[in-house]
Design a protein around this motif. Sequence first.
Motif, short mmCIF file in Angstrom:
data_model
loop_
_atom_site.label_atom_id
_atom_site.label_comp_id
_atom_site.label_asym_id
_atom_site.label_seq_id
_atom_site.Cartn_x
_atom_site.Cartn_y
_atom_site.Cartn_z
N GLN A 221 7.83 11.16 -28.80
CA GLN A 221 8.52 10.06 -27.60
C GLN A 221 9.17 9.93 -28.04
N LYS B 259 13.33 13.43 -16.43
CA LYS B 259 12.09 13.77 -16.64
C LYS B 259 11.34 15.01 -17.15
N GLU B 260 12.29 15.65 -15.79
CA GLU B 260 12.22 16.48 -16.72
C GLU B 260 12.32 16.63 -18.29
N GLU C 243 12.90 15.79 -20.60
CA GLU C 243 12.06 14.57 -22.04
C GLU C 243 10.22 15.47 -21.65
N GLU C 244 10.25 16.19 -20.14
CA GLU C 244 9.14 16.23 -21.32
C GLU C 244 9.11 17.97 -21.90
N ILE D 290 9.42 17.20 -24.92
CA ILE D 290 8.17 16.58 -26.03
C ILE D 290 8.09 17.67 -26.18
N GLU D 291 7.36 18.84 -25.30
CA GLU D 291 6.35 19.73 -25.18
C GLU D 291 7.13 21.00 -26.95
#
Length: 396
Positions: A201, A233-234, A236-237, A240-241
């Motif tokens: 996270q 948000k983009e 962050e994603e 994470i990926e």
Amino acid sequence: MAKIMVIAGGEWQCPIVQTAKSMGHTVICSNLYEDSPAFTYADVGEVADVLDREKNLWIAKKYKPDAVLTDQSDIAVPTVAYVAEQMHLKGIGEEKAELFTNKYKMREFCEKHGFPSPVCYHCTDYREAEEALKKLGRAIIKPLDSQSSRGIYIIDSPEQLKEVFEKSMSYSNNEKAVLVEQYIEGTEFTVDGVKTASGYQVTAISRKNHFSYNPNVANELLFSWKDADYDYKELEELNIEMVTEMGLPFGMSHAEYKYMDGKYYLIEIAARGGGTKISSDIVPFMSGVNSNAKYINMLLGKQEHCNIQHDMSKYSVLGFLDFREGHVTRISGMDRARQVPGVLEVALHFKEGDQIYAAQDDRSRVGHYLLVADSYEQLRSREKQMKDSIVIEYGR
């Protein structure tokens, strides 16, 4: 309680030593200098270069710790992984440590897995670097595995390359090589995160600004969970990926990206918390998670979970003070600056009688501060009040 060995004992390792002590653990700390700041808080201080794997292994065998770790230090990560493996302790492993510290390995990983990253060339001598510059035009040269922005230069010509090549090469540690890579124009961001039993996270995101006279050195990291111009948000994603694909088994990460042509490009990523007390001070405020304590517990075999709080009203800043060059004769107002609400820390890296200069890399910045607030307007108001409190006087 447990015995914890912390490799690296500078100012930025003090918080994790203090955290371990507050949890009731005994701390053995190794660092190059006898007067290392973190030794003040550790039970035992042992003098050893963080790059000296065998000396640190000898220290580990002497004290038999239950866990070995570092934080806010890239160059200590491979040594920690090596010592942990040799002592049969929990760690991320030498292969992952190499991936998260060797910038060329990062570039290879991104290319293989389809993540945006700069075009780059691995160069072991000047001739190879010159050929790379011809292909790229404007480029950036950086050591393969250093930290604190040392040895990083923007180059536009063979003359500039000739001037900085040896300087950049001198900062590479485990392999004498540099990267000459595409210079990514655009805004820079940092992303911190933690991997627990709950998965990986994100714990904090910042937008960077840089000194006008040195675009390679940041003068501000503004932390928030939203930005009017960029899609967090983009970002962050994507982070994470990427961390998930890289296979970080547990612990903290700190990444830097640049945004260009509608994409976030990875600049570098590390398997440790953000430096200058990002992981110890900023992350808990922005996320509600003490990632340092969770990291220690995970190393000791405990299962940890995270519940990240994305409070959109929260703002914080890691800022770097900048004063005109000159001979400092008097410093005043520091106590007033520290009393401003929301100031977690403000420090000068010079004293009366010193000559100060413009920042050449992260380590030569003359002062820093950490400040938190419940709105952007409140943050900037507190920041101005804090800065206005500090008075620097000069002599000839």
